[in-house]
Enzyme design. Sequence first.
Site, PDB file in Angstrom:
ATOM      1  N   ASP A 235       0.925  -1.086   0.017  1.00 44.47           N
ATOM      2  CA  ASP A 235      -0.070   0.027  -0.036  1.00 44.47           C
ATOM      3  C   ASP A 235       0.763   1.400   0.052  1.00 44.47           C
ATOM      4  OD1 ASP A 235      -2.146  -1.715   0.011  1.00 44.47           O
ATOM      5  OD2 ASP A 235      -3.013  -1.092   1.944  1.00 44.47           O
ATOM      6  N   TYR A 238      -1.409   4.973  -2.967  1.00 46.98           N
ATOM      7  CA  TYR A 238      -2.922   5.099  -2.470  1.00 46.98           C
ATOM      8  C   TYR A 238      -3.470   6.036  -3.570  1.00 46.98           C
ATOM      9  CZ  TYR A 238      -3.357   3.148   2.007  1.00 46.98           C
ATOM     10  OH  TYR A 238      -3.328   1.910   3.028  1.00 46.98           O
ATOM     11  N   ASN A 292      -3.031  -4.315  -1.284  1.00 43.07           N
ATOM     12  CA  ASN A 292      -4.282  -4.427  -1.953  1.00 43.07           C
ATOM     13  C   ASN A 292      -4.608  -3.192  -2.777  1.00 43.07           C
ATOM     14  OD1 ASN A 292      -4.630  -3.619   0.955  1.00 43.07           O
ATOM     15  ND2 ASN A 292      -6.749  -2.834   0.137  1.00 43.07           N
ATOM     16  N   HIS A 374       1.963  -8.199   3.068  1.00 47.56           N
ATOM     17  CA  HIS A 374       0.799  -7.205   3.486  1.00 47.56           C
ATOM     18  C   HIS A 374       0.079  -7.357   4.378  1.00 47.56           C
ATOM     19  CE1 HIS A 374      -0.856  -3.221   3.149  1.00 47.56           C
ATOM     20  NE2 HIS A 374      -2.272  -3.869   2.642  1.00 47.56           N
ATOM     21  N   HIS A 384      -9.880  -5.896   9.406  1.00 45.45           N
ATOM     22  CA  HIS A 384      -9.274  -6.931   8.787  1.00 45.45           C
ATOM     23  C   HIS A 384      -8.865  -8.142   9.656  1.00 45.45           C
ATOM     24  CE1 HIS A 384      -8.427  -4.265   5.668  1.00 45.45           C
ATOM     25  NE2 HIS A 384      -7.770  -3.426   6.123  1.00 45.45           N
ATOM     26  N   HIS A 411      -1.529  -3.078   6.262  1.00 47.90           N
ATOM     27  CA  HIS A 411      -2.937  -3.309   5.830  1.00 47.90           C
ATOM     28  C   HIS A 411      -3.769  -3.038   7.283  1.00 47.90           C
ATOM     29  CE1 HIS A 411      -5.835  -5.033   3.299  1.00 47.90           C
ATOM     30  NE2 HIS A 411      -6.377  -6.011   4.283  1.00 47.90           N
ATOM     31  N   VAL A 412      -3.719  -3.509   8.542  1.00 48.75           N
ATOM     32  CA  VAL A 412      -4.125  -2.619   9.637  1.00 48.75           C
ATOM     33  C   VAL A 412      -3.418  -1.316   9.922  1.00 48.75           C
ATOM     34  CG1 VAL A 412      -4.771  -3.035  11.893  1.00 48.75           C
ATOM     35  CG2 VAL A 412      -4.758  -4.928  10.418  1.00 48.75           C
ATOM     36  N   HIS A 413      -4.223  -0.265  10.008  1.00 53.98           N
ATOM     37  CA  HIS A 413      -3.663   1.022   9.925  1.00 53.98           C
ATOM     38  C   HIS A 413      -3.418   1.432  11.759  1.00 53.98           C
ATOM     39  CE1 HIS A 413      -5.728   1.953   5.961  1.00 53.98           C
ATOM     40  NE2 HIS A 413      -4.564   1.154   5.787  1.00 53.98           N
TER      41      HIS A 413
END
Length: 588
Positions: A235, A238, A292, A374, A384, A411-413
């Site tokens: 990622d 964006y 993703n 990721h 997620h 992935h998890v922010h």
Amino acid sequence: MTTNNNQEKIVTPMKDFKLWMITFLIIAKMVVTESQIPTTLDGPFKPVTLRLDPSLRKGSSDLPMDDPRIKRNVTSNFPEQIALAISSPTSVWVSWVTGDAQVGSNLTELDPSSVLSEVWYGKESGKYTSVAKGVSTVYSQLYPFKGLLNYTSGIIHHVRLKGLQPKTKYYYKCGDSSIPAMSGENVFETFPTPSPNSYPHRIAVIGDLGLTSNTTTTIDHLIQNDPSMILMVGDLSYANQYQTTGGKGVPCFSCAFPDAPIRETYQPRWDAWGRFMEPLTSRVPMMVIEGNHEIEPQVSGITFKSYLTRFAVPSAESGSKSNLYYSFNAGGVHFIMLGAYVDYNSTGAQYSWLKKDLDLVDRTVTPWLVAAWHPPWYNSYSSHYQEFECMRQEMEAILYQYGVDIIFSGHVHAYERMNRVYNYTLDPCGPVYIIVGDGGNIEQVDVDFADDPGKCPSAGDNPPEFGGVCHLNFSSGPAKGQFCWNRQPDWSAYRESSFGHGILEVVNSTYALWTWHRNQDVYNEDSHGDQIYIVRQPELCSKTLKAQSSLPPSPSLSKACFHHHSLLIFSLNSLLIGALSLSLCHSA
């Protein structure tokens, strides 16, 4: 008398040295007692949660395209977006872009052969003794829908510099000398030869970076920490948070554009991201893996076009037939970069490649084995949650079997570090999983935990963008029969909702220091978040894990003299040993 005077000359300095050493030990003991950094040997740890500081914002807006940091500042054929990547212990990729990207309806691609791909390089500034030539290409992102615009890129160049010497500075320019249109001079330093005694200085780890105000803070902070390599766990730009017409990026594309005929992407954001990163990536190699947000679907099932075209990775060098997964060495560390958005089943090509790659790893040369992809397998946030459980079920066993030490994901922010775990069970031989998916993206930081009241996702939530759904209830432990724990899971050691980046400093064949650098600490000297020494235990785990080899003997005393400082903080016993080494070195 002469003999006595000589003896006095020898004894007096030794007395002074011993007095100095006693003083040093007292001070060092105080330091160790008051600020000892924990190690994984002290675990498993009681779970700790640090919730988002209410004084901090959950996110920030994207940088506008006219921001000075991302505007184009070169003319047509001059290089921009210069970036380095590791190819092998003796080779490096240099990539850049020339020419004008285009946005519109009826576009004609640039001719890649119209500009040469050259890198001039040497060991002295301004003296370029070698020239390497490479390849160039272009790509298009096409959307044949009413109201949507197409994109075709500038010319993307990739040149591989071969036969480089380890731990050596190289000065280089890239471009086309026949026009002439060459870049300014840049410099990089190669890594040490793979060895259990040689490691990169600092390895920065970032995920879900984006191009926001938070992004700029993350990168500014990272530059202060002076990394020798960047691990980017997916990622990146964006670009797919925009319509094809650009404008303002949004935190949720499907929410903002519910009637969009396809998940659009505003490709000029990739060019902006490359410009923003160039001051760092032109001198520090960046190793990427797709997330993703890199899927970027076009018609006819075309995906990952920008990612696959823009970034050079050592896929062929590591025996992979896809740029979506590969491996490389950096000193005594072997990195495995896995693709979560390509077939990961145990019957597929990626798994077959992974097995071969693991078989080839020599732990006497590269003791550390680090993997990255990721989406995380272990994650206690609502976002997620169990999203890639299918991938875990397919691949976790082989990574455990071969003794992978650390696994990074995004992935998890938010930030989360796990206790050593395997198959949801605390295990001293399991990897340390770490989530760093909060580099600064526009989607904001995650703050909800799956164990909070009312925050447990339903089994139908969090479907993956690739692969099947394998959500499961726990079969044992405090959460037996449940989809979520009712408290922070035992395998979750530390979690915190904050933007930032991590730094991995490998000390030797068994110790590595991991530090989480939060963006809110950027202006506070010597301030940071989570910090721990990750300790390998090959002797303990070799009976259980395959492919664990005994390491060669410790460095000779003369080498240990130069490295004793790294060992002093582990324990008072190590401190005394370090002092003895100093004494022996002094008297030698």
